[in-house]
Design a protein around this motif. Structure first.
Motif, mmCIF file in Angstrom:
data_model
loop_
_atom_site.group_PDB
_atom_site.id
_atom_site.type_symbol
_atom_site.label_atom_id
_atom_site.label_comp_id
_atom_site.label_asym_id
_atom_site.label_seq_id
_atom_site.Cartn_x
_atom_site.Cartn_y
_atom_site.Cartn_z
ATOM 1 N N ASP A 1 -8.266 -5.841 9.078
ATOM 2 C CA ASP A 1 -7.775 -6.853 9.717
ATOM 3 C C ASP A 1 -6.822 -6.947 10.841
ATOM 4 O O ASP A 1 -6.785 -7.749 11.841
ATOM 5 N N CYS A 2 -5.855 -5.674 10.794
ATOM 6 C CA CYS A 2 -5.125 -5.438 12.100
ATOM 7 C C CYS A 2 -6.099 -5.207 13.419
ATOM 8 O O CYS A 2 -5.779 -5.764 14.388
ATOM 9 N N GLU A 3 -6.893 -4.434 13.235
ATOM 10 C CA GLU A 3 -7.967 -4.342 14.186
ATOM 11 C C GLU A 3 -8.595 -5.653 14.763
ATOM 12 O O GLU A 3 -8.754 -5.905 15.948
ATOM 13 N N ARG A 4 -8.967 -6.538 13.836
ATOM 14 C CA ARG A 4 -9.551 -7.881 14.179
ATOM 15 C C ARG A 4 -8.515 -8.891 14.869
ATOM 16 O O ARG A 4 -8.737 -9.498 15.771
ATOM 17 N N VAL A 5 -7.356 -8.830 14.000
ATOM 18 C CA VAL A 5 -6.403 -9.915 14.472
ATOM 19 C C VAL A 5 -5.391 -9.380 15.680
ATOM 20 O O VAL A 5 -5.330 -10.202 16.696
ATOM 21 N N LEU A 6 -5.119 -8.188 15.749
ATOM 22 C CA LEU A 6 -4.204 -7.677 16.824
ATOM 23 C C LEU A 6 -4.916 -6.917 17.787
ATOM 24 O O LEU A 6 -4.250 -6.938 18.700
ATOM 25 N N ALA B 1 -1.092 1.243 11.091
ATOM 26 C CA ALA B 1 -2.049 0.966 9.907
ATOM 27 C C ALA B 1 -2.801 2.179 9.799
ATOM 28 O O ALA B 1 -3.219 2.738 8.716
ATOM 29 N N ARG B 2 -3.558 2.672 11.013
ATOM 30 C CA ARG B 2 -4.331 3.698 11.303
ATOM 31 C C ARG B 2 -3.949 5.162 10.736
ATOM 32 O O ARG B 2 -4.327 5.664 9.880
ATOM 33 N N SER B 3 -2.491 5.278 11.187
ATOM 34 C CA SER B 3 -1.625 6.486 10.557
ATOM 35 C C SER B 3 -1.515 6.307 9.343
ATOM 36 O O SER B 3 -1.467 7.575 8.223
ATOM 37 N N ASN B 4 -0.929 5.117 8.688
ATOM 38 C CA ASN B 4 -0.680 4.868 7.366
ATOM 39 C C ASN B 4 -2.034 5.442 6.451
ATOM 40 O O ASN B 4 -1.915 5.939 5.263
ATOM 41 N N LEU B 5 -3.152 4.988 6.920
ATOM 42 C CA LEU B 5 -4.326 5.403 5.978
ATOM 43 C C LEU B 5 -4.613 6.856 6.029
ATOM 44 O O LEU B 5 -4.972 7.499 5.141
ATOM 45 N N ILE C 1 -7.086 0.483 4.064
ATOM 46 C CA ILE C 1 -8.500 0.216 4.779
ATOM 47 C C ILE C 1 -8.776 -1.278 4.953
ATOM 48 O O ILE C 1 -8.797 -1.651 6.255
ATOM 49 N N ALA C 2 -8.367 -2.039 4.255
ATOM 50 C CA ALA C 2 -8.463 -3.423 4.308
ATOM 51 C C ALA C 2 -7.544 -4.010 5.371
ATOM 52 O O ALA C 2 -7.763 -4.974 6.127
ATOM 53 N N ALA D 1 0.714 -1.233 -0.184
ATOM 54 C CA ALA D 1 -0.029 -0.152 -0.109
ATOM 55 C C ALA D 1 0.886 1.278 -0.024
ATOM 56 O O ALA D 1 0.484 2.184 -0.738
ATOM 57 N N LEU D 2 2.060 1.194 0.954
ATOM 58 C CA LEU D 2 2.817 2.320 0.642
ATOM 59 C C LEU D 2 3.477 2.558 -0.398
ATOM 60 O O LEU D 2 3.868 3.840 -1.034
#
Length: 206
Positions: A52-57, A67-71, A47-48, A30-31
């Motif tokens: 997944d990070c929120e659900r897995v980690l 991941a949120r910062s990158n988005l 976004i995807a 993505a980057l």
């Protein structure tokens, strides 16, 4: 980028799409999309990855915050500054609470938020935040650390946008000298700073 896409395909096949190693590869891809100007693809993938990070980690894991910062940065690059600002303010709040106010990732979040404020024309808030980031990075990382030099460069840009061209010029001249000495005159950061200095001098006039 083709190689990254192939690596992602292999990782998804071998360890699954939700494995941490796969999430890292997806984030890196993505980057790369973002750097190549493929912002829509980058945002879709970011976004995807975040979901997944929120659900897995979990929502407060450091990798999830990254991941949120990158988005958020992806939103900013796409001109979606309101969404970027909202997300970056949340990231900064979480990082200050979870990692502490002086953690390098927290300083990065503060820097990203300040840059977004500047893009929104909120120059006073951007300048105040960037001055704090620079002070912290000088104290924690040292005055010649690349992240400190980047903070100094960003502050100079904020000064320039606020019409404080004399301060911006003086700061950029010092930053350019340090970048050229530490990283070399042909390093991308040196070239970017040289360009910023030229733009600021034009704004200042004769």
């Amino acid at each position: 980028m083709t190689l990254q896409e192939a690596v992602l395909t292999d990782r998804e096949r071998l360890v699954g799409i939700h494995h941490l190693d796969t999430l890292i590869v997806r984030n890196n891809l993505a980057l790369s999309y973002q750097q190549a100007g493929r912002t829509d693809e980058a945002i879709t993938l970011q976004i995807a990855v975040l979901i997944d990070c929120e659900r897995v980690l979990g929502p407060e894991h450091p990798d999830t915050l990254t991941a949120r910062s990158n988005l958020a940065v992806g939103y900013r690059e796409a001109g979606r500054t309101t969404e970027a600002t909202t997300l970056l303010e949340a990231v900064l709040t979480d990082r200050e609470r979870i990692l502490g106010p002086e953690h390098p990732d927290t300083l990065t979040a503060r820097n990203n938020l300040a840059t977004t404020y500047a893009d929104n024309g909120r120059t006073t808030e951007a300048t105040t935040l960037l001055e704090a980031v620079l002070t912290d990075r000088e104290r924690i990382l040292g005055p010649e650390h690349p992240s400190t030099l980047t903070a100094r460069n960003n502050l100079a840009s904020a000064y320039s946008q606020a019409g404080r061209t004399a301060e911006a010029t003086a700061l950029l001249e010092a930053v350019l000298t340090d970048f050229e000495r530490i990283l070399g005159p042909e390093h991308p950061d040196s070239i970017t700073t040289r360009n910023n200095l030229a733009v600021t001098r034009r704004r200042a006039g004769p």
